[in-house]
Design a protein around this motif. Structure first.
Motif, PDB file in Angstrom:
ATOM      1  N   SER A 172      49.337  31.826  34.373  1.00 18.79           N
ATOM      2  CA  SER A 172      50.182  31.568  35.543  1.00 18.79           C
ATOM      3  C   SER A 172      50.447  30.072  35.699  1.00 18.79           C
ATOM      4  CB  SER A 172      49.516  32.122  36.808  1.00 18.79           C
ATOM      5  OG  SER A 172      49.307  33.520  36.705  1.00 18.79           O
ATOM      6  N   ILE A 173      49.438  29.266  35.420  1.00 17.30           N
ATOM      7  CA  ILE A 173      49.609  27.812  35.492  1.00 17.30           C
ATOM      8  C   ILE A 173      50.689  27.356  34.521  1.00 17.30           C
ATOM      9  CG2 ILE A 173      48.486  25.591  35.036  1.00 17.30           C
ATOM     10  CD1 ILE A 173      45.882  26.871  36.056  1.00 17.30           C
ATOM     11  N   LEU A 174      50.691  27.895  33.310  1.00 19.32           N
ATOM     12  CA  LEU A 174      51.714  27.543  32.328  1.00 19.32           C
ATOM     13  C   LEU A 174      53.115  27.894  32.831  1.00 19.32           C
ATOM     14  CD1 LEU A 174      50.340  28.470  28.786  1.00 19.32           C
ATOM     15  CD2 LEU A 174      50.721  26.210  29.757  1.00 19.32           C
ATOM     16  N   LEU A 175      53.250  29.070  33.433  1.00 23.31           N
ATOM     17  CA  LEU A 175      54.553  29.471  33.962  1.00 23.31           C
ATOM     18  C   LEU A 175      55.003  28.529  35.075  1.00 23.31           C
ATOM     19  CD1 LEU A 175      54.179  33.374  34.091  1.00 23.31           C
ATOM     20  CD2 LEU A 175      55.449  32.016  32.432  1.00 23.31           C
ATOM     21  N   PHE A 176      54.087  28.191  35.972  1.00 23.06           N
ATOM     22  CA  PHE A 176      54.445  27.282  37.068  1.00 23.06           C
ATOM     23  C   PHE A 176      54.794  25.894  36.534  1.00 23.06           C
ATOM     24  CE2 PHE A 176      52.002  30.155  40.030  1.00 23.06           C
ATOM     25  CZ  PHE A 176      53.104  30.487  40.796  1.00 23.06           C
ATOM     26  N   LEU A 177      54.067  25.409  35.543  1.00 16.71           N
ATOM     27  CA  LEU A 177      54.375  24.100  34.966  1.00 16.71           C
ATOM     28  C   LEU A 177      55.760  24.095  34.327  1.00 16.71           C
ATOM     29  CD1 LEU A 177      51.089  22.825  33.286  1.00 16.71           C
ATOM     30  CD2 LEU A 177      52.389  21.730  35.118  1.00 16.71           C
ATOM     31  N   ALA A 178      56.110  25.179  33.645  1.00 17.41           N
ATOM     32  CA  ALA A 178      57.445  25.274  33.047  1.00 17.41           C
ATOM     33  C   ALA A 178      58.517  25.204  34.129  1.00 17.41           C
ATOM     34  CB  ALA A 178      57.575  26.561  32.246  1.00 17.41           C
ATOM     35  N   GLY A 179      58.260  25.892  35.265  1.00 13.85           N
ATOM     36  CA  GLY A 179      59.222  25.845  36.357  1.00 13.85           C
ATOM     37  C   GLY A 179      59.318  24.472  36.993  1.00 13.85           C
ATOM     38  N   LEU A 180      58.186  23.802  37.180  1.00 13.30           N
ATOM     39  CA  LEU A 180      58.194  22.468  37.783  1.00 13.30           C
ATOM     40  C   LEU A 180      58.914  21.458  36.897  1.00 13.30           C
ATOM     41  CD1 LEU A 180      54.528  22.377  39.133  1.00 13.30           C
ATOM     42  CD2 LEU A 180      56.613  22.406  40.519  1.00 13.30           C
ATOM     43  N   ARG A 181      58.727  21.567  35.585  1.00 17.49           N
ATOM     44  CA  ARG A 181      59.383  20.632  34.665  1.00 17.49           C
ATOM     45  C   ARG A 181      60.880  20.891  34.555  1.00 17.49           C
ATOM     46  NH1 ARG A 181      54.774  20.767  29.865  1.00 17.49           N
ATOM     47  NH2 ARG A 181      53.229  19.499  30.988  1.00 17.49           N
ATOM     48  N   ALA A 182      61.314  22.094  34.949  1.00 14.44           N
ATOM     49  CA  ALA A 182      62.739  22.410  34.886  1.00 14.44           C
ATOM     50  C   ALA A 182      63.509  21.878  36.097  1.00 14.44           C
ATOM     51  CB  ALA A 182      62.936  23.925  34.774  1.00 14.44           C
ATOM     52  N   ILE A 183      62.790  21.441  37.128  1.00 12.48           N
ATOM     53  CA  ILE A 183      63.459  20.895  38.310  1.00 12.48           C
ATOM     54  C   ILE A 183      63.944  19.478  37.985  1.00 12.48           C
ATOM     55  CG2 ILE A 183      63.184  20.230  40.725  1.00 12.48           C
ATOM     56  CD1 ILE A 183      61.002  22.325  40.968  1.00 12.48           C
ATOM     57  N   PRO A 184      65.219  19.178  38.156  1.00  7.80           N
ATOM     58  CA  PRO A 184      65.734  17.835  37.827  1.00  7.80           C
ATOM     59  C   PRO A 184      65.063  16.745  38.664  1.00  7.80           C
ATOM     60  CG  PRO A 184      67.533  19.404  38.123  1.00  7.80           C
ATOM     61  CD  PRO A 184      66.286  20.091  38.581  1.00  7.80           C
TER      62      PRO A 184
END
Length: 293
Positions: A172-184
């Motif tokens: 779940s942490i990996l998924l959240f990190l991917a989402g956070l890094r996708a935010i401009p």
């Protein structure tokens, strides 16, 4: 050049055929067989006489099934939302780190996820075992009375839920990190120029933008925890397994300990329908929240 559509369709069918065959063999056929067996008074291997909905009606009068149902619901409540929030909070912290330190901390949190359940069981049994657990020695040093956590009905589910969150939150942490890094980054720069506070930025920007990832994590965790079995089975060894029943454990008992394939099939169908209904409701709620946003 004109393409021969019939040849393209034939090639497409040939390419898809192996997957369809394997999918039908390992999922479609067993699912159909499961529904058929659930209407029979059948053993685990073979068929039996047709009994209609008797296996289903007997479930609701079965004290063990009721225990399994409510234990499963309790376990889901202890793990799904708390586990998602813990993973989100950790991901926010890791996202602030840089370079090798970030990679190291992420690896430490992800490491438990790759461990097999047997290793997870041994680690926490060595930690919380009433006789030789490390935590029990700490209790002795503090002058506290030892607690038999995995043999106590009150503490069993919260303890297994804690172990499960520790074990599974890495993904779940990996998924959240991917989402956070996708935010401009420009969005946060604009918020900083407007003197937005940290809490306001999180509430107005980060949380709404991360909601699709959060909904995905919630759905994955919900499906996984509804099918909980391994941890409960292992930590119940030497304890009171009938008090710690969950739905998959109940199916296991009926099928492989009592050779009641029909009743096990009915319980499995009920669990199957619960997973589908909960998944569809979660998906619809996600769509509604995105539409309002």
């Amino acid at each position: 050049m004109l393409r021969n559509k019939s040849n393209e369709a034939l090639v497409a069918l040939l390419l898809v055929a192996p997957f369809v065959a394997i999918y039908g063999l390992i999922f479609i056929y067993p699912t159909i067989k499961l529904f058929i067996v659930s209407f029979q008074d059948a053993p685990i291997i073979g068929n039996g006489p047709f009994v209609g909905f008797e296996n289903y009606t007997r479930l609701w009068g079965d004290r063990r099934f009721n225990t399994a149902f409510w234990n499963t619901a309790y376990f889901v409540a202890l793990t799904v939302i708390p586990g998602t929030l813990v993973a989100f909070a950790i991901a926010l912290g890791i996202n602030r780190l840089k370079g090798r330190l970030q990679a190291l901390v992420l690896a430490l949190f992800f490491l438990p996820y790759i461990l097999p359940v047997s290793v997870v069981y041994l680690i926490w049994d060595w930690t919380l075992n009433f006789q030789f657990g490390i935590a029990m020695h700490l209790f002795d040093l503090l002058g506290l009375e030892r607690v038999s956590i995995f043999k106590n009905t009150t503490w069993f589910m919260p303890a297994v839920a804690f172990v499960t969150i520790w074990w599974t939150c890495g993904f779940s942490i990996l998924l959240f990190l991917a989402g956070l890094r996708a935010i401009p980054a420009e969005i946060y720069e604009a918020a900083a120029l407007d003197n937005s506070s940290v809490w306001t930025t999180f509430r107005k920007l980060t949380w709404p933008l991360m909601w699709p990832i959060t909904a995905l994590v919630l759905m994955i965790q919900l499906i996984l925890q509804l099918k909980i079995f391994d941890q409960v089975y292992l930590f119940s060894i030497g304890g009171r397994p009938n008090d710690n029943l969950v739905l998959v454990y109940y199916v296991f008992q009926r099928a492989f300990q009592y050779d009641q394939g029909g009743r096990a099939g009915a319980a499995a169908v009920v669990l199957f329908l619960i997973v589908i209904i909960v998944s569809v409701l979660n998906f619809q709620l996600t769509r509604l929240s995105k539409g309002r946003g």
